[in-house]
Design a protein around this motif. Structure first.
Motif, short mmCIF file in Angstrom:
data_model
loop_
_atom_site.label_atom_id
_atom_site.label_comp_id
_atom_site.label_asym_id
_atom_site.label_seq_id
_atom_site.Cartn_x
_atom_site.Cartn_y
_atom_site.Cartn_z
N UNK A 276 1.08 -1.10 -0.53
CA UNK A 276 0.06 0.01 -0.30
C UNK A 276 0.83 1.54 -0.08
N UNK A 277 1.31 1.13 0.43
CA UNK A 277 2.83 2.68 1.00
C UNK A 277 3.26 2.95 -0.52
N UNK A 278 4.14 1.31 -0.90
CA UNK A 278 4.56 1.17 -2.28
C UNK A 278 3.61 1.92 -3.44
N UNK A 279 2.14 1.68 -3.43
CA UNK A 279 1.53 2.18 -4.76
C UNK A 279 1.07 3.82 -4.29
N UNK A 280 1.14 4.09 -2.68
CA UNK A 280 0.68 5.36 -2.76
C UNK A 280 2.06 6.30 -3.34
N UNK A 281 3.38 5.60 -3.34
CA UNK A 281 4.53 6.49 -3.29
C UNK A 281 4.65 6.44 -5.08
N UNK A 282 3.80 5.47 -5.81
CA UNK A 282 4.39 5.63 -7.38
C UNK A 282 3.60 6.75 -7.75
N UNK A 283 2.34 5.83 -7.30
CA UNK A 283 1.18 7.41 -7.55
C UNK A 283 1.15 8.80 -7.62
N UNK A 284 1.68 8.73 -6.61
CA UNK A 284 2.28 9.92 -6.55
C UNK A 284 3.41 10.81 -7.28
N UNK A 285 4.11 9.68 -8.08
CA UNK A 285 4.69 10.35 -8.99
C UNK A 285 3.73 10.63 -10.03
N UNK A 286 3.34 9.18 -10.30
CA UNK A 286 2.68 9.90 -11.84
C UNK A 286 1.48 10.47 -11.81
N UNK A 287 0.98 11.33 -10.75
CA UNK A 287 0.13 12.22 -11.25
C UNK A 287 1.22 13.82 -10.79
N UNK A 288 2.43 13.58 -10.04
CA UNK A 288 3.25 14.69 -10.25
C UNK A 288 4.42 14.83 -11.35
N UNK A 289 4.00 14.04 -12.41
CA UNK A 289 4.46 14.26 -13.36
C UNK A 289 3.35 13.92 -14.86
#
Length: 264
Positions: A248-261
């Protein structure tokens, strides 16, 4: 399925060729399985003019789920590349989230080496002009690719170095472009992959996104089968294991990266 259960952690497949003929017979079922596996968004790169047009139409049928890119893949660069690019550029319309899949590939042949570099640089300029991020493919051409990107480094909005499989030095060379991230897929799960050691050592979690490259590069335990977005869960599981955090923590982090870019 992971350990007999679906990984229902919402996550994003940042690179899936779901428009391909490999999915013509069961595309709807593939999308249903992806949703059931927790894939909340699927990003769809083009390889040429025909696929760019096809992807725009397909993604319009699945708004807020399939997200289109347009671009000319390096392996599709031929003598008509200028005409292809002129036509593709006309599709840089609202709703397009990125320019891709673009880049350099000298793995099989250097026949169109010069044309590939010209076509890539032209599309890099599009990224600067439109501030749309890049989805970058690179095989056996990293030094040449980096040299082109360095010219525009300060003006580029960012993007993804898709299907990263390199070593620590190669990772650090790409990470110098601080608005870009590395796309990690099924290779992570392969027995001979050195990514389990390389990534936690030199790549922070805010520089990673998850992908399938479906229908290619299926992860273990699906290796050898047609890849599909639902299989991102195996990449997610292994990546979390290697970084020592929960899925869950990993998914939240990588999803945030997608949102940022990509702002999706």
């Amino acid at each position: 399925m992971v350990n007999g259960q679906c990984s229902m952690v919402n996550h994003i497949d940042t690179h899936c060729h779901i428009d391909g003929e490999e999915f013509d017979e069961d595309r709807e079922a593939v999308i249903t399985r992806a949703r059931e596996a927790g894939v909340c968004k699927v990003m769809v790169p083009a390889i040429d003019l025909a696929s760019s047009e096809r992807i725009i139409k397909l993604c319009s049928q699945y708004p807020d789920y399939l997200y289109p890119m347009v671009g000319l893949h390096p392996e599709e660069v031929r003598s008509d590349w200028r005409e292809q690019l002129a036509a593709i550029k006309s599709h840089l319309e609202p709703g397009i989230i990125a320019i891709g899949e673009v880049g350099l590939d000298f793995y099989w042949s250097r026949e169109f080496e010069g044309e590939q570099q010209e076509a890539f640089e032209e599309q890099v300029r599009w990224s600067v002009e439109t501030q749309l991020p890049l989805m970058i493919h690179c095989r056996k051409a990293q030094n040449e690719l980096v040299a082109i990107l360095k010219k525009y480094e300060k003006e580029l909005p960012g993007g993804v170095f898709h299907c990263f499989t390199g070593n620590e030095i190669e990772a650090q060379q790409l990470l110098q472009f601080d608005r870009f991230v590395l796309g990690i897929g099924g290779v992570l799960t392969f027995k001979k992959s050195h990514l389990p050691e390389v990534l936690p050592k030199v790549v922070p979690l805010d520089r990673i996104v998850i992908e399938t490259d479906a229908p290619y590069m299926a992860p273990v335990p699906m290796r050898g089968k047609r890849n599909e977005p639902a299989f991102t869960q195996y990449v997610l599981q292994k990546l979390a294991e290697y970084y020592g955090i929960n899925e869950k923590a990993l998914a939240e982090k990588t999803n945030a990266n997608v949102q940022r870019i990509f702002n999706i």
